[in-house]
Design an enzyme around this catalytic site. Sequence first.
Site, PDB file in Angstrom:
ATOM      1  N   GLU B 127      -1.568   9.725  -7.351  1.00 13.17           N
ATOM      2  CA  GLU B 127      -2.989   9.674  -7.728  1.00 13.17           C
ATOM      3  C   GLU B 127      -3.069   9.127  -9.145  1.00 13.17           C
ATOM      4  O   GLU B 127      -2.049   9.050  -9.840  1.00 13.17           O
ATOM      5  CB  GLU B 127      -3.585  11.088  -7.692  1.00 13.17           C
ATOM      6  CG  GLU B 127      -3.569  11.719  -6.309  1.00 13.17           C
ATOM      7  CD  GLU B 127      -4.189  13.114  -6.305  1.00 13.17           C
ATOM      8  OE1 GLU B 127      -4.651  13.582  -7.374  1.00 13.17           O
ATOM      9  OE2 GLU B 127      -4.205  13.726  -5.224  1.00 13.17           O
ATOM     10  N   THR B 158       2.088   2.404  -0.624  1.00 13.94           N
ATOM     11  CA  THR B 158       2.853   1.358   0.060  1.00 13.94           C
ATOM     12  C   THR B 158       2.383   1.294   1.509  1.00 13.94           C
ATOM     13  O   THR B 158       2.157   2.347   2.130  1.00 13.94           O
ATOM     14  CB  THR B 158       4.353   1.692   0.006  1.00 13.94           C
ATOM     15  OG1 THR B 158       4.731   1.765  -1.363  1.00 13.94           O
ATOM     16  CG2 THR B 158       5.184   0.639   0.710  1.00 13.94           C
ATOM     17  N   GLU B 363       9.084   5.633  -5.900  1.00 16.08           N
ATOM     18  CA  GLU B 363       9.885   6.719  -5.305  1.00 16.08           C
ATOM     19  C   GLU B 363      10.737   7.422  -6.367  1.00 16.08           C
ATOM     20  O   GLU B 363      11.907   7.703  -6.162  1.00 16.08           O
ATOM     21  CB  GLU B 363      10.726   6.209  -4.129  1.00 16.08           C
ATOM     22  CG  GLU B 363       9.838   5.786  -2.967  1.00 16.08           C
ATOM     23  CD  GLU B 363      10.416   6.079  -1.604  1.00 16.08           C
ATOM     24  OE1 GLU B 363      11.282   6.957  -1.490  1.00 16.08           O
ATOM     25  OE2 GLU B 363       9.949   5.435  -0.639  1.00 16.08           O
TER      26      GLU B 363
END
Lengths: 258, 380
Positions: B127, B158, B363
């Site tokens: 966010e 993604t 990630e």
Amino acid sequence: MGLKIIVCIKSVIVNPANQSVVRTSDSCELNPFDRPALEQALRMKEAMGGTVTALSMGPESSAFTLHEAMAMGVDHGVLVSDPALVGSDTLATSTVLAAALKRLEPFDLAFFGTRSADSDTGHVGPQTAVLLDLPMVTWAHSIESSETGLLVERRIDGFLERYELPFPSMLTFHPNSVEPRDLGLSGINGAFEEGEIQRWGLSDLDLSPSVVGEKGSPTRVLSLSRAHSTKKCEFLDGTAEEQVEELLRRLLDSGLIG
Amino acid sequence: MDTFLTDKNRAVRRSVRAFCERELGPIAKEIDQEASFPWEVVEKMGKLGYFGIQVPKTLGGAGMDSVSYIIVIEEISRVCAGLGLCVTVHNSVGVYPLLAFGSEEQKKKWVPPLARGEKIGAFCFTEPNAGSDTAGIEATAIRNGNHYLVNANKVFVTNGGVADVCLIFARTDPNAGRKGISVIVAERGTPGFVVGDLEDLCGVRSNPVSSIRLYDSQLPLENLLGKEGMGLRIGLTALDAGRIGIAAQAVGIAQAALEEGVRYAKQRRQFGAPIAKHQAVTMMIADMATQVEAARLLTFRSAVLRDQGKPFTKESAMAKLYASEASSKVTDMAVQIHGGYGYSKAYPVERYYRDARVTRIYEGTSEVHHLVIARGVLEE
């Protein structure tokens, strides 16, 4: 009932060899000319039911290629491997494949690629058909079943030939006759984890060592070395259209297209 | 590296490489430039099992091992990093949490179409005020009768532009801190589900990264994954596995850069010789090859540990950290070997350079992975 189709495949060397040929799963791959034959067999099976068996003669590393064929959808893999087979020429290879096909009888169809990417002779399919005394159409483009057998279309040198073949019979396929399928991950997983390959030696085929290997081979490779070719770069003159015309003319003249 | 592979792994590499070179190779530059998603290729990939690599066969997947998984991701990324990203995110953080935490009904409902690539998955965590600060999530999912009322503003998703099944991380208990976060599955088309504009990214441009917002969306209670409050556990478990895929993506990009660097160094002549004969260039080639191989081996190790059912949090963090940093360095050297041409879009290395950069960010940033690794080492 469905058809029983045998596809004879070869594990070929990926990179040109230097002096001696060492075959491992890394240095070999399924002969690209065999892929259309496998694809044709699998499509026939999908349309008419039956089974497809891939048969290969070669060292243990050829098992990799048989597993790849099984990943495409082939049901059974048979590997003929024996130390006595080392040095076999195309005649000896055909002798072995004919014996293996005999053992797989009764079958309806036996398919081959037109030739192998590494030795490029194109002998093995037709020689095997002669040894088995079965009809064969080479360079087939398309096949469909008829009431009594198989209708085969063969395009060659601008001619279109149609044949009707009985069962059993044999075919080699034009490299561009069909687009071979890609290997799916699920197929690879199943073939390599669960696919079993039947292994036959010379004794399983009732063949004498004198008809295979170097003893059974009337031809002998005296030496093997890397061929060196020189590449030259040439720029064509003229407008883009003229250049394309000239390029096409040269490709046609050299027999590379057309 | 190939020494450690099984014949099955080799067959995977060979078939995925052939497919990607034929199908993605000719369009990789164009879909990067135009930031377009190659649906035709994606459909073919779906049929070949690339979207359900480790999904059990019973649920429509290929049932593969983790080593085969990293090979698939490396090979796709070697040709097109944006698609490599799409496939790894879909598999690892899109589908895997459903397999690991979903009920039988949830698995049967969502996994088969995802595994066949008919639907695309997304992981909606980040966010505007929550990324590395995982507990900073502000999205809410308030239980109201037979549904959750969900409001969320998720960014940098993604696959966002094409995703059908989205894992939304939201607070089911606004007062429970880290333990108040849950995962609710939201499907595209749900009233209030809005896909924002695609991000105009520096690299991995064929991936439709976008924001996804939910405005007063009513999601059935049965869309809750696991239990309320399990959100961070689900997220971190998914990311443990996910970063093996990102490491493989980084390896693929670096491998492509190495190959292009070597090819160019052999062709390009300066001072009367191919530049591959100049020592300064050979130093770079040696560094590139060594870093690619080291990154690949670390990635391989974490995949093997995962296959063996052993802990791999620290190891996958090491693989992701090293591979992403190596990928940035290797692609940078590939540009350097190409000189001015490396900075031009006439050659693919500038694309690799842009693609590699983000692997150090998403990630889990390199900085976060340093913390994860240090924690693992200090706890031993």
